[in-house]
Write a protein that holds these residues in place. Structure first.
Motif, PDB file in Angstrom:
ATOM      1  N   GLY A 254      34.335  -2.938 -67.042  1.00  0.00           N
ATOM      2  CA  GLY A 254      34.676  -1.845 -66.153  1.00  0.00           C
ATOM      3  C   GLY A 254      34.001  -0.524 -66.466  1.00  0.00           C
ATOM      4  N   LYS A 255      33.161  -0.520 -67.482  1.00  0.00           N
ATOM      5  CA  LYS A 255      32.490   0.721 -67.862  1.00  0.00           C
ATOM      6  C   LYS A 255      30.982   0.575 -67.759  1.00  0.00           C
ATOM      7  N   GLU A 256      30.307   1.696 -67.642  1.00  0.00           N
ATOM      8  CA  GLU A 256      28.851   1.679 -67.616  1.00  0.00           C
ATOM      9  C   GLU A 256      28.310   1.451 -69.027  1.00  0.00           C
ATOM     10  N   ARG A 257      27.084   0.945 -69.055  1.00  0.00           N
ATOM     11  CA  ARG A 257      26.433   0.766 -70.342  1.00  0.00           C
ATOM     12  C   ARG A 257      26.113   2.141 -70.931  1.00  0.00           C
ATOM     13  N   GLU A 258      26.473   2.342 -72.192  1.00  0.00           N
ATOM     14  CA  GLU A 258      26.291   3.646 -72.821  1.00  0.00           C
ATOM     15  C   GLU A 258      25.424   3.550 -74.071  1.00  0.00           C
ATOM     16  N   PHE A 259      24.688   4.625 -74.295  1.00  0.00           N
ATOM     17  CA  PHE A 259      23.848   4.744 -75.480  1.00  0.00           C
ATOM     18  C   PHE A 259      24.726   4.834 -76.722  1.00  0.00           C
ATOM     19  N   VAL A 260      24.326   4.124 -77.781  1.00  0.00           N
ATOM     20  CA  VAL A 260      25.049   4.177 -79.048  1.00  0.00           C
ATOM     21  C   VAL A 260      24.198   4.835 -80.135  1.00  0.00           C
ATOM     22  N   ALA A 261      23.006   4.298 -80.342  1.00  0.00           N
ATOM     23  CA  ALA A 261      22.146   4.815 -81.406  1.00  0.00           C
ATOM     24  C   ALA A 261      20.703   4.419 -81.131  1.00  0.00           C
ATOM     25  N   GLY A 262      19.773   5.223 -81.673  1.00  0.00           N
ATOM     26  CA  GLY A 262      18.356   4.915 -81.528  1.00  0.00           C
ATOM     27  C   GLY A 262      17.584   5.384 -82.738  1.00  0.00           C
ATOM     28  N   ILE A 263      16.444   4.750 -82.960  1.00  0.00           N
ATOM     29  CA  ILE A 263      15.584   5.120 -84.077  1.00  0.00           C
ATOM     30  C   ILE A 263      14.136   5.115 -83.615  1.00  0.00           C
ATOM     31  N   ASN A 264      13.433   6.171 -83.987  1.00  0.00           N
ATOM     32  CA  ASN A 264      12.011   6.284 -83.667  1.00  0.00           C
ATOM     33  C   ASN A 264      11.237   5.388 -84.628  1.00  0.00           C
ATOM     34  N   TRP A 265      10.378   4.528 -84.059  1.00  0.00           N
ATOM     35  CA  TRP A 265       9.748   3.504 -84.883  1.00  0.00           C
ATOM     36  C   TRP A 265       8.767   4.075 -85.888  1.00  0.00           C
ATOM     37  N   SER A 266       8.067   5.134 -85.548  1.00  0.00           N
ATOM     38  CA  SER A 266       7.058   5.664 -86.454  1.00  0.00           C
ATOM     39  C   SER A 266       7.606   6.726 -87.384  1.00  0.00           C
ATOM     40  N   GLY A 267       8.429   7.638 -86.876  1.00  0.00           N
ATOM     41  CA  GLY A 267       8.916   8.733 -87.703  1.00  0.00           C
ATOM     42  C   GLY A 267      10.243   8.475 -88.374  1.00  0.00           C
ATOM     43  N   GLY A 268      10.987   7.505 -87.844  1.00  0.00           N
ATOM     44  CA  GLY A 268      12.273   7.213 -88.449  1.00  0.00           C
ATOM     45  C   GLY A 268      13.405   8.133 -88.024  1.00  0.00           C
ATOM     46  N   ASN A 269      13.124   9.033 -87.079  1.00  0.00           N
ATOM     47  CA  ASN A 269      14.204   9.899 -86.594  1.00  0.00           C
ATOM     48  C   ASN A 269      15.288   9.049 -85.929  1.00  0.00           C
TER      49      ASN A 269
ATOM     50  N   ILE B 106      13.815   9.542 -78.345  1.00  0.00           N
ATOM     51  CA  ILE B 106      14.997   8.688 -78.282  1.00  0.00           C
ATOM     52  C   ILE B 106      15.807   9.092 -77.061  1.00  0.00           C
ATOM     53  N   GLN B 107      15.648   8.341 -75.992  1.00  0.00           N
ATOM     54  CA  GLN B 107      16.340   8.650 -74.752  1.00  0.00           C
ATOM     55  C   GLN B 107      17.713   7.982 -74.733  1.00  0.00           C
ATOM     56  N   THR B 108      18.598   8.499 -73.882  1.00  0.00           N
ATOM     57  CA  THR B 108      19.939   7.937 -73.801  1.00  0.00           C
ATOM     58  C   THR B 108      20.235   7.257 -72.470  1.00  0.00           C
TER      59      THR B 108
ATOM     60  N   LYS C 275      29.096   8.860 -84.736  1.00  0.00           N
ATOM     61  CA  LYS C 275      28.484   9.617 -85.837  1.00  0.00           C
ATOM     62  C   LYS C 275      29.372   9.538 -87.069  1.00  0.00           C
ATOM     63  N   GLY C 276      28.749   9.278 -88.218  1.00  0.00           N
ATOM     64  CA  GLY C 276      29.482   9.161 -89.464  1.00  0.00           C
ATOM     65  C   GLY C 276      30.045   7.773 -89.712  1.00  0.00           C
ATOM     66  N   ARG C 277      29.974   6.902 -88.697  1.00  0.00           N
ATOM     67  CA  ARG C 277      30.494   5.535 -88.857  1.00  0.00           C
ATOM     68  C   ARG C 277      29.386   4.486 -88.712  1.00  0.00           C
ATOM     69  N   PHE C 278      28.461   4.699 -87.809  1.00  0.00           N
ATOM     70  CA  PHE C 278      27.383   3.731 -87.576  1.00  0.00           C
ATOM     71  C   PHE C 278      26.082   4.264 -88.178  1.00  0.00           C
ATOM     72  N   ILE C 279      25.269   3.351 -88.674  1.00  0.00           N
ATOM     73  CA  ILE C 279      23.973   3.720 -89.235  1.00  0.00           C
ATOM     74  C   ILE C 279      22.908   2.787 -88.685  1.00  0.00           C
ATOM     75  N   ILE C 280      21.859   3.376 -88.119  1.00  0.00           N
ATOM     76  CA  ILE C 280      20.744   2.575 -87.618  1.00  0.00           C
ATOM     77  C   ILE C 280      19.593   2.679 -88.599  1.00  0.00           C
ATOM     78  N   SER C 281      18.914   1.564 -88.822  1.00  0.00           N
ATOM     79  CA  SER C 281      17.790   1.538 -89.756  1.00  0.00           C
ATOM     80  C   SER C 281      16.769   0.520 -89.267  1.00  0.00           C
ATOM     81  N   LYS C 282      15.616   0.457 -89.940  1.00  0.00           N
ATOM     82  CA  LYS C 282      14.574  -0.462 -89.505  1.00  0.00           C
ATOM     83  C   LYS C 282      13.792  -0.979 -90.695  1.00  0.00           C
ATOM     84  N   VAL C 283      13.168  -2.109 -90.506  1.00  0.00           N
ATOM     85  CA  VAL C 283      12.245  -2.680 -91.479  1.00  0.00           C
ATOM     86  C   VAL C 283      10.950  -2.934 -90.729  1.00  0.00           C
ATOM     87  N   ASP C 284       9.968  -2.094 -90.974  1.00  0.00           N
ATOM     88  CA  ASP C 284       8.732  -2.152 -90.200  1.00  0.00           C
ATOM     89  C   ASP C 284       8.055  -3.512 -90.297  1.00  0.00           C
ATOM     90  N   ALA C 285       7.988  -4.048 -91.504  1.00  0.00           N
ATOM     91  CA  ALA C 285       7.239  -5.282 -91.712  1.00  0.00           C
ATOM     92  C   ALA C 285       7.834  -6.449 -90.924  1.00  0.00           C
TER      93      ALA C 285
END
Length: 124
Positions: A42-57, A104-106, A65-75
């Motif tokens: 019953g709800k629209e899809r909402e943005f949760v988190a994003g990470i910039n692939w090159s800069g890591g922002n 990082i768009q929402t 915020k403060g509960r979820f953490i987004i991270s990446k492994v380039d390789a």
């Protein structure tokens, strides 16, 4: 052809943790953003988190915020979303997504490829 495979969802009690994974293949661009959106009935899809692939922002919706953490492994072309201190209102299908570009768009319409989604259910 770009493919995203997201996994890691499940059933957890309030206060618990889960880790979602998103593995990308077939990428033909080096500058991009990987993120997660979520959608509950019953709800629209909402943005949760994003990470910039090159800069890591990173960027998060205020409610995680403060509960979820987004991270990446380039390789591995893989991103992770660590979900901590989960609440019943976090219950939703979580979708991994990726877009070309550095910002990082929402908005859902600005993302190019989507995973199949993984269910996260938090019981009270």
């Amino acid at each position: 052809q770009v493919q995203l495979v997201d996994s890691g969802g499940g059933l957890v009690q309030a206060g618990g943790s889960l880790r979602l994974s998103c593995a990308a293949s077939g990428l033909t661009f080096s500058v991009g953003v990987m993120g997660w959106f979520r959608q509950s009935p019953g709800k629209e899809r909402e943005f949760v988190a994003g990470i910039n692939w090159s800069g890591g922002n990173t960027r998060y919706v205020d409610s995680v915020k403060g509960r979820f953490i987004i991270s990446k492994v380039d390789a591995k072309n893989t991103a992770y979303l660590q979900l901590n201190s989960l609440k019943p209102e976090d219950t939703a299908i979580y979708y991994c997504t990726i877009r070309r570009g550095a910002v990082i768009q929402t908005q859902t319409t600005l993302y190019d490829y989507w995973g199949q989604g993984t269910q996260v259910t938090v019981s009270s």
